[in-house]
Structures are given as C-alpha cells and as structure tokens.
Design a protein around this motif. Structure first.
Motif, mmCIF file in Angstrom:
data_model
loop_
_atom_site.group_PDB
_atom_site.id
_atom_site.type_symbol
_atom_site.label_atom_id
_atom_site.label_comp_id
_atom_site.label_asym_id
_atom_site.label_seq_id
_atom_site.Cartn_x
_atom_site.Cartn_y
_atom_site.Cartn_z
ATOM 1 N N SER A 20 0.836 -1.194 0.000
ATOM 2 C CA SER A 20 0.000 0.000 0.000
ATOM 3 C C SER A 20 0.874 1.248 0.000
ATOM 4 N N VAL A 21 0.308 2.353 -0.452
ATOM 5 C CA VAL A 21 1.054 3.612 -0.490
ATOM 6 C C VAL A 21 1.533 3.981 0.907
ATOM 7 N N GLY A 22 0.682 3.824 1.902
ATOM 8 C CA GLY A 22 1.071 4.152 3.274
ATOM 9 C C GLY A 22 2.239 3.324 3.754
ATOM 10 N N SER A 23 2.201 2.042 3.447
ATOM 11 C CA SER A 23 3.296 1.159 3.838
ATOM 12 C C SER A 23 4.572 1.525 3.094
ATOM 13 N N LEU A 24 4.448 1.855 1.817
ATOM 14 C CA LEU A 24 5.625 2.256 1.044
ATOM 15 C C LEU A 24 6.225 3.550 1.585
ATOM 16 N N PHE A 25 5.365 4.520 1.940
ATOM 17 C CA PHE A 25 5.863 5.745 2.581
ATOM 18 C C PHE A 25 6.676 5.391 3.819
ATOM 19 N N SER A 26 6.111 4.518 4.641
ATOM 20 C CA SER A 26 6.766 4.122 5.885
ATOM 21 C C SER A 26 8.106 3.444 5.622
ATOM 22 N N HIS A 27 8.142 2.545 4.650
ATOM 23 C CA HIS A 27 9.389 1.838 4.335
ATOM 24 C C HIS A 27 10.448 2.792 3.786
ATOM 25 N N ILE A 144 6.661 16.587 -7.275
ATOM 26 C CA ILE A 144 5.330 17.191 -7.424
ATOM 27 C C ILE A 144 4.288 16.379 -6.659
ATOM 28 N N LEU A 145 4.348 15.060 -6.805
ATOM 29 C CA LEU A 145 3.374 14.213 -6.112
ATOM 30 C C LEU A 145 3.529 14.312 -4.594
ATOM 31 N N LEU A 146 4.762 14.306 -4.112
ATOM 32 C CA LEU A 146 4.982 14.393 -2.666
ATOM 33 C C LEU A 146 4.531 15.747 -2.125
ATOM 34 N N ARG A 147 4.750 16.821 -2.878
ATOM 35 C CA ARG A 147 4.261 18.137 -2.453
ATOM 36 C C ARG A 147 2.736 18.153 -2.398
ATOM 37 N N ARG A 148 2.088 17.497 -3.335
ATOM 38 C CA ARG A 148 0.629 17.422 -3.316
ATOM 39 C C ARG A 148 0.149 16.644 -2.088
ATOM 40 N N VAL A 149 0.836 15.538 -1.766
ATOM 41 C CA VAL A 149 0.486 14.760 -0.575
ATOM 42 C C VAL A 149 0.632 15.637 0.664
ATOM 43 N N LEU A 150 1.740 16.387 0.757
ATOM 44 C CA LEU A 150 1.927 17.293 1.897
ATOM 45 C C LEU A 150 0.842 18.355 1.937
ATOM 46 N N ALA A 151 0.489 18.902 0.781
ATOM 47 C CA ALA A 151 -0.573 19.910 0.732
ATOM 48 C C ALA A 151 -1.892 19.304 1.211
#
Length: 172
Positions: A20-27, A144-151
């Motif tokens: 999952s995206v959340g798990s990938l972020f964590s890893h 760009i994608l990570l900035r959107r996630v932060l936003a």
C-alpha cells in the motif's frame, strides 16, 4: 464483554498491506532514516536524529525545543532528552533570552556547527542513492506528487511558495 472487531474486507491481504502507499511511505522513510543513521554514526559519532537536530538549529529553522518537537513530531520531554544529550556532548547549548527570561533558545557550539555543516552532504548522498535509477523527469514528478500529498495533509511548512501557488492554480 468486548465486541468482536470488524472483519477486514475480503480483498484485504497482507500483500496488499505491504504494498500500500502508506506502507511504502513508511518503508522509504525508515530506509532513509537508517541510511542517514549509518552515515552519521560512522562519520560523525552521533545518531541521525542528533545530526538532524543540529542541522535544524544550524539552519535557523528550529531555535526552540518546541519547534523541534513540532518538526520531528515528538513530545517535549523526548526533545528535552535529546537536547540534554547534545548539550552533554558539548555540541549545543541553551541560551536564555534577555528579552523574555521564559524563552530558552538553542545555539550550537563550534563543534556542533562543524557537524551540522556536514549534514547536507549526508542528506544529499542518501537521497541520491534512494533516487538512483530515476530519470530527472521521474524525480521531478515524484517531487510534485509528494508536495501534493503534503498539501493534502495540511502540512504546508515543507512547501515552497511556488509549489503552493502551483497547487492553488491546479485546484481552481
């Protein structure tokens, strides 16, 4: 008597959780922290977190313990313990404000400044390793994608003014 926990949906599986995206972020975050920690421990004799704290003070981004707590997402007592260790190592000092005696600012010693000045190269080396194999276009798109996630999270502190304008234009 406790109620039974709801069953996960049928499509749920450990494989889905691990990918999952959340798990990938964590890893990714964990890998990055481990790589930084290995470098700082081997080269500077401090932990990655200690190096990051010194860097945040050196850069002027966090000059108070409360700012460090917010930046690292940890409670004030955990920050105090880390500051105590850095102070005991002679890398950082607490300086009481002359304008407001309740305010205690953090300042680096010359040794702390020397270590903090080496942190950007360590950060850059780790990020370069993590992004190896990606094209400049892929790296830009990831940013760009990570900035959107932060936003989306409401955490605009990590965004530049230009990036926030970009997202405002895209959403209006």
């Amino acid at each position: 008597m406790m109620k039974d926990s709801p069953s996960p949906p049928l499509e749920f599986s450990i494989r889905n959780l691990n990918e999952s995206v959340g798990s990938l972020f964590s890893h990714v975050r964990s890998s990055m922290a481990n790589m930084i920690n290995q470098r700082t421990t081997g080269e500077l004799g401090i932990t990655g977190t200690q190096g990051s704290i010194l860097f945040m003070v050196w850069s002027g981004r966090c000059l108070l313990a409360a700012e460090l707590a917010r930046e690292f997402g940890i409670d004030a007592s955990a920050v105090t313990r880390r500051i105590d260790l850095l102070e005991a190592r002679g890398l950082l000092t607490r300086v009481r404000s002359v304008e407001d005696r309740r305010v205690v600012r953090l300042a680096l010693t010359p040794e702390g400044q020397a270590i903090a000045a080496r942190m950007p190269a360590i950060f850059a080396c780790v990020v370069d390793k993590l992004l190896s194999g990606l094209t400049p276009e892929e790296t830009g798109f990831l940013e760009i994608l990570l900035r959107r996630v932060l936003a989306n999270s409401g955490d605009l502190a990590g965004l530049t003014h230009d990036a926030t304008l970009y997202f405002e234009k895209k959403t209006h």
